[in-house]
Write a protein that holds these residues in place. Structure first.
Motif, PDB file in Angstrom:
ATOM      1  N   GLU A   1      15.386  12.890   8.967  1.00  0.00           N
ATOM      2  CA  GLU A   1      13.994  13.311   8.426  1.00  0.00           C
ATOM      3  C   GLU A   1      13.787  14.745   8.234  1.00  0.00           C
ATOM      4  OE1 GLU A   1      11.510  13.129   6.941  1.00  0.00           O
ATOM      5  OE2 GLU A   1      10.353  11.395   7.863  1.00  0.00           O
ATOM      6  N   ALA A   2      12.623  15.096   7.650  1.00  0.00           N
ATOM      7  CA  ALA A   2      12.483  16.612   7.004  1.00  0.00           C
ATOM      8  C   ALA A   2      11.876  17.179   8.180  1.00  0.00           C
ATOM      9  CB  ALA A   2      11.744  16.632   5.837  1.00  0.00           C
ATOM     10  N   PHE A   3      12.698  17.917   9.307  1.00  0.00           N
ATOM     11  CA  PHE A   3      12.301  18.826  10.271  1.00  0.00           C
ATOM     12  C   PHE A   3      12.569  20.218  10.120  1.00  0.00           C
ATOM     13  CE2 PHE A   3      12.733  14.647  12.614  1.00  0.00           C
ATOM     14  CZ  PHE A   3      11.375  14.495  12.638  1.00  0.00           C
ATOM     15  N   GLU A   4      13.440  20.521   8.986  1.00  0.00           N
ATOM     16  CA  GLU A   4      13.979  22.088   8.973  1.00  0.00           C
ATOM     17  C   GLU A   4      12.802  22.934   8.566  1.00  0.00           C
ATOM     18  OE1 GLU A   4      17.252  22.981   5.675  1.00  0.00           O
ATOM     19  OE2 GLU A   4      15.275  23.800   4.894  1.00  0.00           O
ATOM     20  N   GLU A   5      11.725  22.553   8.229  1.00  0.00           N
ATOM     21  CA  GLU A   5      10.580  23.753   8.044  1.00  0.00           C
ATOM     22  C   GLU A   5      10.365  24.314   9.268  1.00  0.00           C
ATOM     23  OE1 GLU A   5       8.572  26.230   5.406  1.00  0.00           O
ATOM     24  OE2 GLU A   5      10.217  24.720   5.039  1.00  0.00           O
ATOM     25  N   MET A   6      10.425  23.537  10.473  1.00  0.00           N
ATOM     26  CA  MET A   6      10.209  24.273  11.821  1.00  0.00           C
ATOM     27  C   MET A   6      11.002  25.609  11.886  1.00  0.00           C
ATOM     28  SD  MET A   6       9.797  20.846  14.196  1.00  0.00           S
ATOM     29  CE  MET A   6       9.020  21.900  15.572  1.00  0.00           C
ATOM     30  N   VAL A   7      11.975  25.672  11.583  1.00  0.00           N
ATOM     31  CA  VAL A   7      12.854  26.951  11.617  1.00  0.00           C
ATOM     32  C   VAL A   7      12.353  27.884  10.815  1.00  0.00           C
ATOM     33  CG1 VAL A   7      14.964  27.861  11.146  1.00  0.00           C
ATOM     34  CG2 VAL A   7      14.855  25.567  12.049  1.00  0.00           C
ATOM     35  N   TRP A   8      11.841  27.982   9.353  1.00  0.00           N
ATOM     36  CA  TRP A   8      11.404  28.832   8.583  1.00  0.00           C
ATOM     37  C   TRP A   8      10.195  29.081   8.960  1.00  0.00           C
ATOM     38  CZ3 TRP A   8      13.789  30.096   4.065  1.00  0.00           C
ATOM     39  CH2 TRP A   8      14.920  29.413   3.691  1.00  0.00           C
ATOM     40  N   LYS A   9       9.354  28.407   9.834  1.00  0.00           N
ATOM     41  CA  LYS A   9       7.960  28.777  10.287  1.00  0.00           C
ATOM     42  C   LYS A   9       7.987  29.790  11.356  1.00  0.00           C
ATOM     43  CE  LYS A   9       4.217  26.276  10.128  1.00  0.00           C
ATOM     44  NZ  LYS A   9       3.443  25.201  10.388  1.00  0.00           N
ATOM     45  N   GLN A  10       9.133  29.777  12.057  1.00  0.00           N
ATOM     46  CA  GLN A  10       9.290  30.826  13.160  1.00  0.00           C
ATOM     47  C   GLN A  10       9.691  32.082  12.582  1.00  0.00           C
ATOM     48  OE1 GLN A  10       9.590  30.645  16.598  1.00  0.00           O
ATOM     49  NE2 GLN A  10       8.537  28.592  16.355  1.00  0.00           N
ATOM     50  N   PHE A  11      10.223  32.322  11.425  1.00  0.00           N
ATOM     51  CA  PHE A  11      10.337  33.809  10.768  1.00  0.00           C
ATOM     52  C   PHE A  11       9.822  34.218   9.636  1.00  0.00           C
ATOM     53  CE2 PHE A  11      14.530  32.149  12.729  1.00  0.00           C
ATOM     54  CZ  PHE A  11      15.082  33.168  13.059  1.00  0.00           C
ATOM     55  N   TRP A  12       8.870  33.244   9.133  1.00  0.00           N
ATOM     56  CA  TRP A  12       7.813  33.755   8.242  1.00  0.00           C
ATOM     57  C   TRP A  12       6.491  33.183   8.546  1.00  0.00           C
ATOM     58  CZ3 TRP A  12      12.926  33.234   6.258  1.00  0.00           C
ATOM     59  CH2 TRP A  12      13.511  34.339   5.424  1.00  0.00           C
ATOM     60  N   PRO A  13       5.894  33.363   9.448  1.00  0.00           N
ATOM     61  CA  PRO A  13       4.568  32.780   9.977  1.00  0.00           C
ATOM     62  C   PRO A  13       3.611  33.159   8.915  1.00  0.00           C
ATOM     63  CG  PRO A  13       5.263  34.485  11.406  1.00  0.00           C
ATOM     64  CD  PRO A  13       6.492  34.252  10.733  1.00  0.00           C
ATOM     65  N   THR A  14       3.761  34.495   8.306  1.00  0.00           N
ATOM     66  CA  THR A  14       2.504  34.827   7.515  1.00  0.00           C
ATOM     67  C   THR A  14       2.485  34.089   6.274  1.00  0.00           C
ATOM     68  OG1 THR A  14       3.995  36.485   6.569  1.00  0.00           O
ATOM     69  CG2 THR A  14       2.618  37.302   8.407  1.00  0.00           C
ATOM     70  N   HIS A  15       3.493  33.408   5.936  1.00  0.00           N
ATOM     71  CA  HIS A  15       3.371  32.660   4.661  1.00  0.00           C
ATOM     72  C   HIS A  15       2.668  31.436   4.492  1.00  0.00           C
ATOM     73  CE1 HIS A  15       6.652  34.149   1.575  1.00  0.00           C
ATOM     74  NE2 HIS A  15       6.994  34.933   3.017  1.00  0.00           N
ATOM     75  N   TYR A  16       2.369  31.167   5.984  1.00  0.00           N
ATOM     76  CA  TYR A  16       1.408  29.803   6.033  1.00  0.00           C
ATOM     77  C   TYR A  16       0.126  30.089   6.384  1.00  0.00           C
ATOM     78  CZ  TYR A  16       6.188  28.144   6.692  1.00  0.00           C
ATOM     79  OH  TYR A  16       7.602  27.896   6.181  1.00  0.00           O
ATOM     80  N   ARG A  17      -0.265  31.383   6.368  1.00  0.00           N
ATOM     81  CA  ARG A  17      -1.895  31.650   6.912  1.00  0.00           C
ATOM     82  C   ARG A  17      -2.574  31.337   5.613  1.00  0.00           C
ATOM     83  NH1 ARG A  17      -0.434  37.404   9.885  1.00  0.00           N
ATOM     84  NH2 ARG A  17       0.813  36.528  11.682  1.00  0.00           N
ATOM     85  N   GLY A  18      -3.978  31.209   6.010  1.00  0.00           N
ATOM     86  CA  GLY A  18      -4.780  30.688   5.110  1.00  0.00           C
ATOM     87  C   GLY A  18      -4.801  29.474   4.631  1.00  0.00           C
ATOM     88  N   ASP A  19      -5.356  29.136   3.473  1.00  0.00           N
ATOM     89  CA  ASP A  19      -5.352  27.637   2.976  1.00  0.00           C
ATOM     90  C   ASP A  19      -4.127  27.644   1.968  1.00  0.00           C
ATOM     91  OD1 ASP A  19      -6.201  29.367   0.996  1.00  0.00           O
ATOM     92  OD2 ASP A  19      -8.391  28.261   0.842  1.00  0.00           O
ATOM     93  N   TYR A  20      -3.108  28.342   1.826  1.00  0.00           N
ATOM     94  CA  TYR A  20      -2.137  28.065   0.781  1.00  0.00           C
ATOM     95  C   TYR A  20      -0.714  28.544   1.393  1.00  0.00           C
ATOM     96  CZ  TYR A  20      -2.641  32.928  -0.633  1.00  0.00           C
ATOM     97  OH  TYR A  20      -2.785  33.990  -0.442  1.00  0.00           O
ATOM     98  N   ILE A  21       0.274  28.512   0.759  1.00  0.00           N
ATOM     99  CA  ILE A  21       1.670  28.938   1.262  1.00  0.00           C
ATOM    100  C   ILE A  21       2.175  29.837  -0.076  1.00  0.00           C
ATOM    101  CG2 ILE A  21       4.093  28.396   1.460  1.00  0.00           C
ATOM    102  CD1 ILE A  21       2.778  25.705   2.675  1.00  0.00           C
ATOM    103  N   ARG A  22       2.479  31.047   0.346  1.00  0.00           N
ATOM    104  CA  ARG A  22       3.099  31.934  -0.630  1.00  0.00           C
ATOM    105  C   ARG A  22       4.682  31.825  -0.755  1.00  0.00           C
ATOM    106  NH1 ARG A  22       4.920  36.931   0.493  1.00  0.00           N
ATOM    107  NH2 ARG A  22       4.380  37.115   2.691  1.00  0.00           N
ATOM    108  N   PRO A  23       4.730  31.606  -2.051  1.00  0.00           N
ATOM    109  CA  PRO A  23       6.222  31.493  -2.375  1.00  0.00           C
ATOM    110  C   PRO A  23       7.034  32.907  -1.929  1.00  0.00           C
ATOM    111  CG  PRO A  23       4.927  31.192  -4.225  1.00  0.00           C
ATOM    112  CD  PRO A  23       4.147  31.661  -3.293  1.00  0.00           C
ATOM    113  N   TRP A  24       8.391  32.605  -1.772  1.00  0.00           N
ATOM    114  CA  TRP A  24       9.235  33.675  -1.320  1.00  0.00           C
ATOM    115  C   TRP A  24       9.688  34.576  -2.430  1.00  0.00           C
ATOM    116  CZ3 TRP A  24       7.886  29.959   1.921  1.00  0.00           C
ATOM    117  CH2 TRP A  24       8.127  30.409   3.364  1.00  0.00           C
TER     118      TRP A  24
END
Length: 359
Positions: free
Chosen positions: A119-142
């Protein structure tokens, strides 16, 4: 049976503790380094494979088929909810009854999952290091400014941990494999661990894929309304594709004048900007995979994929009978602006040409 049915009161408490203990999970991951350091040093994850696309493109079946070759290590439901520390959690999971029986997943698409399903659980790692990318109502590209050496080290070791966790069940599973739809947002500037691997990017007819995404969005709106834990679960694991937790990726600022998500136009435009981003930024080594060809000629398509990924042909193409045509949706295009329809068709044609050229 969906997420709401699968997890009882104790399970929900355990998951909520894990979801809200990000720093603690990082601490557990550090403890793993001390306990399993020598073992991890001996593991070579080789050429990892990263399956990524917008949802409803065939990513789940690709993950399953590659997993079944026995050559890949990936996250399974056994890793939940302490995904950042798979080796430590494996030692205690049995105490919490984590042997999940096979049930249909929440998407209602007939795909069954069990504790040993990938299953797709890898994103939990990314959220630990780039929490600001998920703030608000959209996700900012890297972008290139998002390079992080600490993440590079952590993620490289995490791939080894996943391989070590799967080693007992599949001794030949040395290559890291992930299905992570949000890796599509990192194609312009992938961190170092991703640059060492191969992206596999499936695509589907834009109107059919958009209609399927719209249908799932409506389905998850209902599920989230019935049970807020479903929303909390999906957001915690980084699945922001549908429902009340919808956070589209803002490719090139397209959300500034986007239609509402309740319309087909929103999902067709999302498809168009996302796959145009793929055309602009996916390197020549990326594998663009036409889901239409996969369904029409499964053995030939899987044989070509096996060659590109250096996987034994028989192990992958031998599963051709597992490929089933996706559900066809009746699409009402009467409210779809001609320009949006035309742009999607143009991008689809370009993807199709590139996919042929790269096989």
């Amino acid at each position: 049976m969906n997420v709401s049915d699968r997890y009882g009161t104790f399970d929900r408490l355990l998951y909520r503790i894990a979801f809200r203990a990000g720093t603690a999970q990082r601490t557990l991951a550090d403890m793993e380094e001390m306990l399993y350091g020598e073992t991890l040093d001996e593991i070579e994850v080789g050429d990892p494979v990263f399956i990524t696309a917008l949802p409803r493109a065939g990513t789940t079946i690709l993950l399953k088929l590659l997993w079944e070759t026995g050559r890949f290590a990936t996250h399974t439901y056994q890793d939940m909810p302490f995904v950042l520390a798979p080796l430590l959690w494996r030692r205690y999971a049995e105490l919490f009854g984590r042997d999940i029986e096979a049930t249909e997943r929440a998407h209602g698409d007939g795909i069954e999952v069990s504790g040993k399903s990938p299953e797709a659980f890898e994103e939990m790692v990314w959220k630990q290091f780039w929490p600001t990318h998920y703030r608000g109502d959209y996700i900012r590209p890297w972008t290139r400014e998002d390079q992080n050496p600490e993440f590079d080290t952590f993620f490289e070791r995490h791939m080894r941990k996943v391989a070590a966790a799967r080693n007992e069940e599949a001794p030949d599973a040395g290559r890291y494999l992930s299905k992570n739809n949000l890796n599509i947002a990192r194609l312009a500037a992938p961190p170092e661990p991703l640059r060492t691997g191969t992206f596999v990017i499936p695509f589907r007819d834009p109107l059919q894929q958009a209609a399927s995404m719209q249908r799932q969005h409506e389905r998850f709106l209902e599920l989230h309304e019935e049970d807020d834990f479903v929303r909390e679960y999906m957001e915690a694991i980084g699945h922001h594709e549908f429902g009340k937790g919808l956070k589209p990726v803002d490719f090139d600022g397209w959300l500034d004048d986007a239609p509402p998500p309740s319309t087909l136009a929103f999902w067709v435009r999302y498809w168009t900007v996302a796959y145009r981003f793929v055309l602009d930024h996916a390197g020549n080594e990326a594998v663009l995979l036409s889901y239409r060809r996969l369904v029409q000629q499964p053995e030939a398509a899987l044989s070509r994929l096996a060659e590109r990924l250096d996987v034994p042909r028989a192990a992958l193409a031998g599963q051709a009978d597992q490929i089933q045509p996706p559900r066809t949706h009746e699409v009402d295009t009467s409210q779809l602006p001609d320009e949006i329809d035309r742009e999607a068709a143009e991008v689809y044609d370009q993807l199709d040409q590139h996919a042929v050229a790269r096989t």
